[in-house]
Design an enzyme around this catalytic site. Structure first.
Site, PDB file in Angstrom:
ATOM      1  N   ASP A 128     -59.788 -64.692 -40.760  1.00  0.00           N
ATOM      2  CA  ASP A 128     -60.405 -63.767 -39.818  1.00  0.00           C
ATOM      3  C   ASP A 128     -60.188 -62.361 -40.378  1.00  0.00           C
ATOM      4  O   ASP A 128     -59.304 -62.158 -41.227  1.00  0.00           O
ATOM      5  CB  ASP A 128     -59.766 -63.909 -38.441  1.00  0.00           C
TER       6      ASP A 128
ATOM      7  N   ASP B 251     -55.096 -63.946 -36.112  1.00  0.00           N
ATOM      8  CA  ASP B 251     -54.032 -63.377 -35.286  1.00  0.00           C
ATOM      9  C   ASP B 251     -54.444 -63.156 -33.837  1.00  0.00           C
ATOM     10  O   ASP B 251     -53.633 -62.701 -33.032  1.00  0.00           O
ATOM     11  CB  ASP B 251     -53.544 -62.043 -35.885  1.00  0.00           C
TER      12      ASP B 251
ATOM     13  N   ASP C  50     -58.856 -66.788 -32.205  1.00  0.00           N
ATOM     14  CA  ASP C  50     -58.620 -67.556 -33.422  1.00  0.00           C
ATOM     15  C   ASP C  50     -57.914 -68.876 -33.148  1.00  0.00           C
ATOM     16  O   ASP C  50     -57.855 -69.733 -34.031  1.00  0.00           O
ATOM     17  CB  ASP C  50     -57.764 -66.748 -34.413  1.00  0.00           C
TER      18      ASP C  50
END
Length: 778
Positions: free
Chosen positions: A308, A507, A511
């Protein structure tokens, strides 16, 4: 329960060793009958333990090699090989003890966090200090942390502090944090008492997340599925076939017992778990929690990694990248000082970025008065008898917007920046530009991952495509997938998993599904969410993503050592089994030989405890000191870089005034070039010592280009009489300024990636040594 189990294992080891040793002593004293009684008792103890273990595996419908130990012990009793039986019991007890101690050590290193959880804190209010349960602290509260206390919640310092952050970062030395700095819960106050403004509740703070993570890791890490049990389907029939064949061909049951004795697979039972547990412990020391041996194996096998963007490849929080002033009445530093002084009282994330930038520049902040927060618009208050307001453009700058405000809006749109506008004494005074910048260690981490065997790096994010593509180009990913919903992320992960073992790094709360879907989910707990940490298999408790490359190297080394120890140990055991089947190895000698093989396999497995090759470069203390001094100078020079752009924006052919350019040239010569020359003489050799001479070529080239561009600007200004200039002169001046700005932006990015990312984290102390924010805390 764990304590009781540990005592049982220790008692079994002590009893089996004592019975074996007493028997040997009695045998040497020629009391053969008494010696055999001692060995028989020892064998019987081992028989009971093996029977219980085998019965438990049968109830779980799981194959186990404990059946070999059971048959060997029973056979030893049946044919009168009591010494061999007692030796097998001692081997089993030794293995259980070593495994128990290794697991306890791993749990103890993780469990140290649990013992330090704060229960109460002191809140400063109208009635003075009040002790409250830590769960009652809310964002915006002013809390006092006394000497020796653990910081209860995440917050921003109102006064300077000295902190011991070893439980969070592994850094053993206390660090000095200036007022305005960010402090995470779990750090210990190693200096005088200090005040902080809470920016999160206790449940949402860093330390509480780590405690939950530890509890989850402990619950999921035991017991290990033994490698021996996975091979039992092949190994047990092979052993029984060889033992039965030896008995049938020789007509001697002793040979069968000898085969069973040396077939007891202690290298399998012990070597792999010890190597894996050692790897888990080493990873924990560098700030990476791996939740079990099976996950460590998958981490070592990962070949595709998907990131991400926000908070993983970028900082995950806004940072000040530019200050624009409306006129010459206020300098950029003075505007920032006034705004940061006011923002000290706001828990907003943009306020934190502005305060952090001011303290990094060494600006002395004061406590504001008459502070009023206008929800959704901004904050207003009095600083040094001046009324200051910060917030949205529509709240601070009246329509129609002046030209400087329009330039800020256009620049923010092009760069993807956020803006905060400022007014002083009722007049719009300027604006701040903030961005979520790329982590300086991210490009090096990508290089380290490729060196560790990662073949494909993919960036998947819900952000817009232009922003994602920019980050992907900077850090060096193989592919970028932008504008992804959580469901689309899952689909991309499944597609990659069809080809190889996939690791996902994130994080945020969004996610968590992707982390759970990947073969290995990795979460950044230092600034990430609880949901992502709980869904992940691997959690980084330090705010350095390059630790992930080191964790992969540790996992690969642990797996390699486990396989070597098992392979060598079982290879020697197979040779011994063949010798026993041929009649060359009596049971008693076989038991002693098998003990030697066990010790060798365990010794090979314990190599995983020792440090191995890592991606992280550890600088000598002298180089760290030099590096931090130069980093402080680098941060002090950043406003000059932004001033170059601001001056270039103001150069106009309609108003041919080069006086601002001449003033800028003085700063370039006295401040900027002085710093760049210091970098060339000190930072470049530092990087060469750490990474090799070739890593410094780009830095040296851009240092020369900066000198060249400043010299060209000086020659051009020397050819312009006075402060007036022709239109063509102004066009050339503007071109040179924009070019110099571009070179400096690229050069600073190179320094961040090549040099500054090597430095361990260390808060920036104000250059004048003063404590922003005022006096001591009572």
């Amino acid at each position: 329960m764990e304590v009781v189990q540990g005592r049982v294992v220790l008692g079994l080891f002590a009893a089996s060793t004592l019975l074996l040793s007493v028997g040997v002593l009695l045998w040497l004293l020629e009391s053969h009958g008494a010696a055999e009684v001692s060995w028989v008792v020892g064998t019987a103890v081992g028989l009971v333990v093996a029977l219980v273990s085998t019965a438990g595996a049968a109830r779980r419908h799981r194959p186990t090699v404990d059946v070999i130990a059971l048959l060997a012990l029973g056979g030893a009793l049946a044919v009168g090989e009591y010494f061999a039986g007692a030796m097998i019991t001692t081997m089993l007890a030794t293995g259980q003890l070593l495994e128990s101690r290794a697991e306890a050590r791993a749990r103890r290193e993780l469990g140290l966090l649990l013992e330090r959880s704060p229960r109460t804190t002191h809140r400063r209010g109208a009635d003075g200090l009040v002790e409250i349960p830590v769960d009652q602290a809310v964002p915006g509260d002013t809390l006092v942390v006394r000497t020796g206390e653990v910081v209860p919640v995440d917050g921003r310092l109102l006064t300077a502090a000295t902190l011991d952050e070893s439980a969070l970062t592994g850094e053993p030395l206390p660090v000095d944090q200036p007022a305005g700095g960010i402090v995470r819960s779990g750090a210990v106050n190693a200096g005088t008492a200090f005040d902080l403004v809470a920016t999160a509740t206790a449940a949402e703070s860093t330390y509480a997340g780590l405690v939950r993570l530890v509890e989850q890791a402990q619950a999921s890490s035991a017991p290990f599925i033994r490698l021996a049990d996975r091979l039992a389907v092949v190994f047990v029939p092979l052993t029984l076939l060889l033992a039965g064949g030896a008995w049938a061909l020789a007509g001697d049951p002793v040979r069968a017992v000898a085969v069973l004795v040396v077939a007891t697979p202690c290298p399998l039972l012990l070597a792999a778990p010890i190597a894996y547990i050692s790897g888990l412990a080493r990873a924990t020391r560098i700030g990476v929690v791996i939740k079990g041996g099976g996950i460590l194996e998958r981490l070592a096998a990962a070949r595709v990694i998907m990131f991400d963007k926000t908070g993983t490849l970028t900082r995950g929080r806004p940072e000040l990248v530019g200050v624009v002033t409306a006129d010459d009445d206020l300098t950029a530093d003075e505007l920032l000082r006034l705004a940061a002084s006011l923002d000290q009282m706001s828990p907003h994330v943009l306020a934190t970025a502005i305060v952090s930038a001011a303290t990094a520049r060494g600006l002395v902040l004061v406590l504001p008065t008459h502070v009023v927060e206008h929800h959704g618009s901004g904050v207003r208050g009095v600083v040094d008898s001046r009324e200051v307001a910060l917030g949205k453009r529509s709240w601070v700058v009246p329509e129609p917007a002046p030209s400087w405000a329009q330039r800020v809006r256009r620049r923010a749109s092009l760069d993807g920046s956020m803006t905060v506008f400022v007014s002083v004494d009722g007049r719009p005074a300027g604006a701040f530009l903030l961005e979520d910048v790329v982590r300086p260690d991210a490009p090096r981490m990508i290089h380290g991952l490729r060196e560790a065997g990662i073949r494909r790096v993919v960036l998947i994010t819900g952000d817009r495509e232009d922003s994602a593509e920019t980050v992907g180009r900077i850090v060096g990913t193989d592919a970028v997938r932008a504008d992804c919903s959580p469901a689309e992320k899952l689909a991309l992960i499944e597609a990659e998993r069809a080809e190889d073992v996939v690791m996902m790094v994130g994080d945020g709360v969004n996610d968590a599904p992707a982390l759970a879907a990947a073969d290995v989910g990795v979460a950044l707990a230092a600034r990430g969410s609880t949901a992502s940490s709980e869904a992940a298999d691997v959690v980084l408790t330090v705010d350095r993503v390059d630790a992930l490359a080191d964790a992969i190297l540790i996992a690969q080394r642990s797996r390699r050592i486990a396989r070597q120890a098992v392979g060598i140990g079982m290879g020697l055991s197979l040779v011994a089994m063949a010798a026993a089947a041929a009649g060359f190895l009596p049971p008693a000698v076989g038991a002693v030989l098998q003990e030697g093989i066990d010790v060798l396999a365990i010794g090979l497995a314990l190599r995983a405890v020792l440090p191995g090759r890592t991606h992280t470069v550890v600088l000598p203390p002298a180089d760290v000191t030099i590096g931090h001094e130069l980093l402080a100078q680098h941060e002090a020079s950043l406003p000059i870089v932004e001033e170059i752009r601001a001056v270039a924006d103001q150069v106009s052919t309609q108003e041919p005034d080069v006086a601002p350019v001449r003033r800028l040239l003085v700063r370039l010569r006295t401040d900027l070039l002085t710093h760049e020359r210091a970098d060339q003489s000190q930072l470049v050799p530092l990087v060469a010592r750490a990474l090799g001479e070739t890593a410094t070529h780009a830095l040296t080239r851009t240092h020369a280009e900066i000198e060249h561009q400043v010299a060209r600007l000086a020659r051009l200004l020397d050819d312009i009489p006075g402060d007036s200039a022709r239109p063509e002169d102004l066009v050339e001046v503007r071109r040179l300024l924009y070019g110099l700005y571009g070179v400096l932006r690229l050069h600073n990015a190179q320094e961040d990636e090549t040099a500054h990312s090597l430095l361990p984290p260390r808060p920036t102390v104000p250059r004048d040594g003063r404590r922003p924010g005022g006096g001591d805390v009572p």
